[in-house]
Design a protein around this motif. Structure first.
Motif, PDB file in Angstrom:
ATOM      1  N   ARG A 133      -3.807   8.510   3.989  1.00 53.80           N
ATOM      2  CA  ARG A 133      -3.400   8.161   5.354  1.00 53.80           C
ATOM      3  C   ARG A 133      -3.446   6.641   5.503  1.00 53.80           C
ATOM      4  NH1 ARG A 133      -8.599   9.522   5.170  1.00 53.80           N
ATOM      5  NH2 ARG A 133     -10.100   8.408   6.492  1.00 53.80           N
ATOM      6  N   LEU A 134      -2.707   6.140   6.495  1.00 58.36           N
ATOM      7  CA  LEU A 134      -2.648   4.693   6.708  1.00 58.36           C
ATOM      8  C   LEU A 134      -4.016   4.097   6.985  1.00 58.36           C
ATOM      9  CD1 LEU A 134       0.617   4.393   8.821  1.00 58.36           C
ATOM     10  CD2 LEU A 134       0.133   3.140   6.714  1.00 58.36           C
ATOM     11  N   ALA A 135      -4.837   4.840   7.713  1.00 57.11           N
ATOM     12  CA  ALA A 135      -6.154   4.309   8.074  1.00 57.11           C
ATOM     13  C   ALA A 135      -7.029   4.039   6.846  1.00 57.11           C
ATOM     14  CB  ALA A 135      -6.864   5.287   9.015  1.00 57.11           C
ATOM     15  N   ALA A 136      -6.697   4.666   5.709  1.00 60.38           N
ATOM     16  CA  ALA A 136      -7.505   4.494   4.499  1.00 60.38           C
ATOM     17  C   ALA A 136      -7.113   3.265   3.687  1.00 60.38           C
ATOM     18  CB  ALA A 136      -7.384   5.746   3.622  1.00 60.38           C
ATOM     19  N   LEU A 137      -6.058   2.587   4.071  1.00 62.76           N
ATOM     20  CA  LEU A 137      -5.675   1.378   3.335  1.00 62.76           C
ATOM     21  C   LEU A 137      -6.728   0.293   3.510  1.00 62.76           C
ATOM     22  CD1 LEU A 137      -1.836   1.093   4.161  1.00 62.76           C
ATOM     23  CD2 LEU A 137      -2.861   1.579   1.914  1.00 62.76           C
ATOM     24  N   PRO A 138      -6.985  -0.499   2.482  1.00 59.96           N
ATOM     25  CA  PRO A 138      -8.010  -1.548   2.587  1.00 59.96           C
ATOM     26  C   PRO A 138      -7.525  -2.796   3.344  1.00 59.96           C
ATOM     27  CG  PRO A 138      -7.051  -1.556   0.404  1.00 59.96           C
ATOM     28  CD  PRO A 138      -6.473  -0.364   1.104  1.00 59.96           C
ATOM     29  N   GLY A 171       0.829  -1.200   0.000  1.00 59.14           N
ATOM     30  CA  GLY A 171       0.000   0.000   0.000  1.00 59.14           C
ATOM     31  C   GLY A 171       0.858   1.243   0.000  1.00 59.14           C
ATOM     32  N   LEU A 172       0.429   2.271  -0.744  1.00 60.07           N
ATOM     33  CA  LEU A 172       1.171   3.530  -0.836  1.00 60.07           C
ATOM     34  C   LEU A 172       0.393   4.628  -0.135  1.00 60.07           C
ATOM     35  CD1 LEU A 172       2.302   3.379  -4.581  1.00 60.07           C
ATOM     36  CD2 LEU A 172       3.348   2.332  -2.558  1.00 60.07           C
ATOM     37  N   VAL A 173       1.098   5.466   0.618  1.00 61.01           N
ATOM     38  CA  VAL A 173       0.463   6.558   1.355  1.00 61.01           C
ATOM     39  C   VAL A 173       1.165   7.851   1.010  1.00 61.01           C
ATOM     40  CG1 VAL A 173      -0.143   7.483   3.613  1.00 61.01           C
ATOM     41  CG2 VAL A 173      -0.145   4.997   3.241  1.00 61.01           C
ATOM     42  N   ASN A 174       0.420   8.770   0.368  1.00 60.94           N
ATOM     43  CA  ASN A 174       0.896  10.128   0.108  1.00 60.94           C
ATOM     44  C   ASN A 174      -0.308  10.964  -0.249  1.00 60.94           C
ATOM     45  OD1 ASN A 174       2.020  12.551  -0.927  1.00 60.94           O
ATOM     46  ND2 ASN A 174       3.930  11.455  -1.404  1.00 60.94           N
ATOM     47  N   PRO A 175      -0.679  11.936   0.573  1.00 59.81           N
ATOM     48  CA  PRO A 175      -1.916  12.687   0.325  1.00 59.81           C
ATOM     49  C   PRO A 175      -1.882  13.541  -0.943  1.00 59.81           C
ATOM     50  CG  PRO A 175      -0.641  13.662   2.124  1.00 59.81           C
ATOM     51  CD  PRO A 175       0.010  12.365   1.784  1.00 59.81           C
ATOM     52  N   ARG A 176      -0.707  13.728  -1.541  1.00 59.83           N
ATOM     53  CA  ARG A 176      -0.616  14.598  -2.723  1.00 59.83           C
ATOM     54  C   ARG A 176      -0.816  13.864  -4.043  1.00 59.83           C
ATOM     55  NH1 ARG A 176       4.664  18.273  -2.028  1.00 59.83           N
ATOM     56  NH2 ARG A 176       5.551  16.413  -1.067  1.00 59.83           N
ATOM     57  N   TYR A 177      -0.788  12.542  -4.009  1.00 60.24           N
ATOM     58  CA  TYR A 177      -0.882  11.787  -5.264  1.00 60.24           C
ATOM     59  C   TYR A 177      -1.908  10.663  -5.125  1.00 60.24           C
ATOM     60  CZ  TYR A 177       3.669  14.031  -5.862  1.00 60.24           C
ATOM     61  OH  TYR A 177       4.690  14.936  -5.940  1.00 60.24           O
ATOM     62  N   PRO A 178      -2.995  10.697  -5.897  1.00 63.18           N
ATOM     63  CA  PRO A 178      -3.967   9.585  -5.856  1.00 63.18           C
ATOM     64  C   PRO A 178      -3.428   8.317  -6.501  1.00 63.18           C
ATOM     65  CG  PRO A 178      -4.610  11.205  -7.507  1.00 63.18           C
ATOM     66  CD  PRO A 178      -3.443  11.797  -6.768  1.00 63.18           C
TER      67      PRO A 178
END
Length: 902
Positions: free
Chosen positions: A62-67, A45-52
């Motif tokens: 954010r980490l909490a949004a990972l499935p 999983g990749l986390v970076n709020p600037r890139y969808p």
């Protein structure tokens, strides 16, 4: 926390990369690229709020949004975001994090400090920050920004420097060296060398462990883990900074105990093999992991070129090995199989026209020769030789002897570019070197490994039998001086301290001025003797610096004049020093004595260090010294003496009788015990120490003291890096049937006792203890039970005093933070119902309380109702293991002793 959750670092089921980025050359981009190229099979999983999206992968803010729940989180964010990201990882259920970010600061208010606190509070294992990451080829995990992934192999590389780790990876690639794991510890706010040593010591993919060490923070934890790992498999270490010196040392012993020399002594005591170059790490690991350890250091060399054989023997002697002398029967046998003109000595020259058959027959003879400990087979290409056929013949001989017990190690040096011959030999497990120097160095790796393994097996007792000391009197001397605000004991106090340990010291009388010195000398002068006068000042560590010693004074006038001169020179040369006067000593005339130095130096990392070597005023220029960490016994003391050049002068030569080496060794043991009894000792300098056939006597001694500064967590000596054998836990018990038993801590030499014990334990009881059927107990398995580091682990065996047979044992392993201990227990099957298990459990719980643990826990099969009933009666809480319903977790809160019956 030791190995807790480290499996999640090296074999995670799912990974998240926080700070992933599409920007070229950014850390997040490089790590993502390596993760994908490594072929990791789990979810990423990749986390970076600037890139969808980053490349073709979705990214979340954010980490909490990972499935999914990432077991491992890789953090490549700016320093001010790292702690919050790690907290989010813990909240999401991650078990571990790798922090690649650098510049996290130092001190209690730094990001590093906050990250360390978070790791402890939340149980999140954190590797780094400022690290290269982790590469685990067997798990296809490439969580690093190293340039290339290494091949799968069986070497674990742990480096304090990411740059060194990356360089070693590049060096190893063209050489075909593979790894079970590569990891750099970086700032090590949580996971450190000790944790990783504990992990790789039992990792089935790891055959040997390689360390690059720059410094150690927690010496006791490191040595505890290193000693355990070195008992299981070879551990090779390289450390830079060999020529660093301490500044402003106040004693010769402190000046001689350079930082590198102390590390060297610590590595030796831990059973680690130290090398001095990165390429030597791999060579040593290859040699140690393929060959049996020889019984000694006698090497036999056979070659088809006597010149290279002589060079090999020269190198052998230079490195401390011994040239084997061929046995008479071996000479006869070689005479029969070799043509006239062979060398008839070691090196065995089989002559330039030797074929494979001749090599095989000569090698067979040398392998059977009890006068050597190993054989080096060398081949130089000639027009008459056949390198590959010869290699095949040598390989055939070694293959036939593969099951020999004991198996004599053999090494090969095949000079010339013949890769096929090397492959033939390598297939048999024999290390093949390109030169005679490399081959001899490989043999000496084996010799040095054997030496450090012997030191590793030593477990000196808390109170050596050879030392009877008046500890109360000694402590009173030191406490009185500390109460007066002194940092150095005056001469009278030194005499009292040494007298408490029966250390012979030439008497000295403190005198305030020249007149008092003349009067003090009168009794000795009246008997026809002579005296020495020495400056008395705690601020002048080396009297020779101010010409502060006068010897052989035979009259009161000479004594007064000498005292006057000494005082005047000292005050002129050191006007800043407090000068209390002079001391007067009777001249000790021992014309055939050797001048030695013995002492204790204080190392900021490892605590007290024993120093021994050649003494005198030029001791630091001579630099003939060896160091050892206490505790010390007589065997270790003799080994310490033997590592110096001056040890040769202690032997008899010409008309000089041998010095009493046991008296020297006993003095070293007494100094070690003094350091054990009085943690306030900061330094001891005994120089010169005279030794001859009549024993030893200290002519001068200097003792520094300071309030105790605790270096190590847990019980035991606050400054010793190595925990001594806890003889205070030896006791007698009586079983329910009236049988007496001795309970004592397990020692390394108990291997045979454990094997005999297991023969009297039923297969069912073994299954209940080890959770599976056990048919064979390997040497490595028994070693883990008997070779203990008492800093964190203890095993207490109940023994029949009459027969020496083991009746049962209980063990306790504390975590690195001395918070929780895991126990295990087993009683001989024919002794069930005698109350032995109950008594051993009570002693174990008592020990846990003494150690300061808060909790003792264990795993018990649900079907083991007898053990579960005993645990409940002792106050343990019993719950079901959430990962296995057939297993119960038993847990006791330790409050200073167990409840229950007597």
């Amino acid at each position: 926390m030791s190995v807790y959750a480290l499996e999640s670092v090296f074999r995670p089921s799912a990974v998240a990369l926080v700070g992933a980025s599409p920007r070229p050359r950014s850390l997040g981009r490089l790590v993502l690229q390596q993760l994908r190229e490594g072929g990791f099979a789990g979810a990423v999983g990749l986390v970076n709020p600037r890139y969808p999206h980053i490349d073709d992968l979705p990214s979340v803010d954010r980490l909490a949004a990972l499935p999914f729940v990432p077991e491992l989180v890789i953090i490549a964010t700016p320093p001010n975001d790292v702690v919050a990201t790690a907290r989010d990882a813990a909240d999401r259920g991650a078990k571990a994090a790798i922090v690649l970010t650098r510049d996290m600061g130092e001190g209690s208010d730094s990001y590093n400090a906050a990250l360390g606190r978070l790791a402890r509070e939340r149980g999140l294992r954190i590797l780094g920050p400022n690290c290269l990451g982790v590469i685990a080829p067997h798990a296809r995990l490439f969580a690093s920004f190293a340039a290339h992934a290494p091949a799968k192999g069986d070497l674990a590389l742990i480096s304090q420097s990411g740059a060194v780790a990356a360089g070693m990876l590049e060096w190893s690639r063209p050489r075909g060296i593979g790894f079970s794991a590569v990891v750099s510890v970086g700032d090590a706010v949580d996971v450190d060398f000790a944790d990783l040593l504990d992990y790789f010591a039992v990792d089935r993919h790891t055959r040997a462990i390689l360390l690059y060490v720059e410094h150690i923070r927690d010496a006791r934890k490191f040595l505890s883990a290193a000693r355990a790992a070195a008992r299981a498999k070879p551990v090779v270490v390289v450390k830079p900074g060999r020529h660093a010196r301490r500044a402003d040392t106040m004693t010769h012993a402190a000046a001689l105990a350079t930082p590198d020399a102390v590390y060297d002594a610590a590595f030796r005591r831990a059973g680690l093999l130290r090398v001095h170059a990165l390429d030597e790490l791999f060579a040593a690991a290859e040699t140690l992991s393929h060959l049996h350890i020889p019984q000694g250091k006698r090497l036999a060399v056979m070659t088809n070129g006597v010149g290279v054989g002589k060079l090999a023997l020269d190198r052998l002697i230079e490195m401390g090995g011994e040239r084997a002398e061929l046995g008479a029967s071996t000479m006869d046998r070689l005479d029969r199989v070799l043509p006239n003109g062979w060398s008839r000595r070691n090196a065995v020259d089989v002559l330039g026209d030797a074929d494979g058959a001749r090599y095989a027959e000569a090698l067979d003879a040398l392998l059977d020769d009890s006068a050597s400990d190993a054989v080096l087979v060398m081949h130089v290409p000639t027009v008459l030789s056949a390198p590959r056929d010869t290699a095949a013949a040598v390989a055939s001989v070694l293959a036939k002897r593969r099951d020999d017990r004991p198996r004599k190690p053999a090494l090969a040096a095949w000079v010339g570019d013949d890769a096929a011959a090397r492959r033939v030999l390598g297939a048999t497990g024999i290390p093949v070197f390109e030169s005679e120097a490399d081959a001899v160095r490989g043999f000496m790796y084996l010799v040095r490994h054997r030496e450090v393994q012997h030191a590793l097996m030593e477990t000196p007792p808390s109170l050596p039998d050879d030392v009877v000391a008046d500890v109360g009197a000694a402590r009173a001397v030191v406490e009185s001086a500390l109460a007066d605000g002194r940092a150095w004991l005056d001469p009278a106090a030194v005499e009292q301290l040494f007298a408490a340990y029966a250390i012979p010291l030439a008497r000295g009388i403190p005198c305030a001025d020249a007149e008092a010195a003349g009067a003090a000398a009168q009794p000795w002068l009246a008997e026809g003797g002579a005296v020495a006068v020495k400056v008395w000042s705690v601020d002048i560590p080396h009297k020779s610096e101010v010409d502060g010693v006068r010897l052989g004074l035979a009259s009161a006038e000479a004594v007064r004049a000498a005292a006057h001169t000494v005082l005047a020179r000292a005050r002129a040369l050191r006007p800043d020093a407090r000068i209390d006067g002079v001391t007067v000593h009777p001249m000790v005339v021992r014309p055939k004595a050797r001048e030695l130095i013995a002492g204790i130096a204080d190392d900021p990392t490892f605590g007290p260090v024993l120093v021994f070597g050649r003494g005198g005023t030029a001791v630091e220029l001579i630099d003939d010294v060896a160091l050892a960490l206490p505790p010390l016994d007589l065997r270790l003391a003799h080994e310490l003496i033997g590592r110096t050049r001056v040890s040769r002068l202690l032997k008899a030569y010409r008309d000089v009788p041998a010095a009493d080496e046991r008296a020297i060794a006993l003095l070293l043991v007494k100094l070690a015990q003094m350091a054990a009894d009085i943690p306030e000792l900061s330094s001891v300098d005994v120089n010169p120490l005279l030794a001859d056939g009549d024993g030893v006597i200290a002519l001068d001694a200097r003792v520094g003291i300071a309030p105790v500064r605790r270096l190590h967590r847990g019980r035991g000596h606050p400054r010793f890096a190595i925990f001594p054998y806890p003889s205070e836990w030896e006791r007698s018990i009586t079983l329910a049937n009236g049988t007496a038993a001795l309970v004592r801590p397990v020692r390394p030499e108990d291997d045979g006792m454990f094997r005999r014990f297991f023969e009297k334990v039923s297969a069912e009881d073994l299954r209940l203890r080890f959770f599976s059927a056990v048919r064979h107990f390997s040497h490595e398995f028994i070693a883990r039970l008997t070779q203990l580091d008492y800093a964190r682990s203890i095993a207490l065996a109940a023994i029949d005093p009459a027969s020496g047979e083991m009746l049962g044992a209980v063990r306790l392993l504390a975590d690195a933070n001395y918070d929780t201990g895991e126990y295990g227990i087993m009683v001989r099957s024919d002794l069930k119902g005698a109350g032995l298990g109950w008594r051993l459990m009570r002693i174990m719980i008592e020990y846990a309380a003494w150690l300061g643990l808060r909790t003792v826990e264990g795993q018990v099969l649900r079907e083991n109702t007898t053990m579960l009933a005993m645990c409940r009666e002792l106050g343990f809480a019993v719950t079901t293991d959430p990962d296995d319903a057939t297993v119960a977790i038993v847990r006791l809160q330790v409050t200073g002793g167990p409840p229950g019956r007597d």
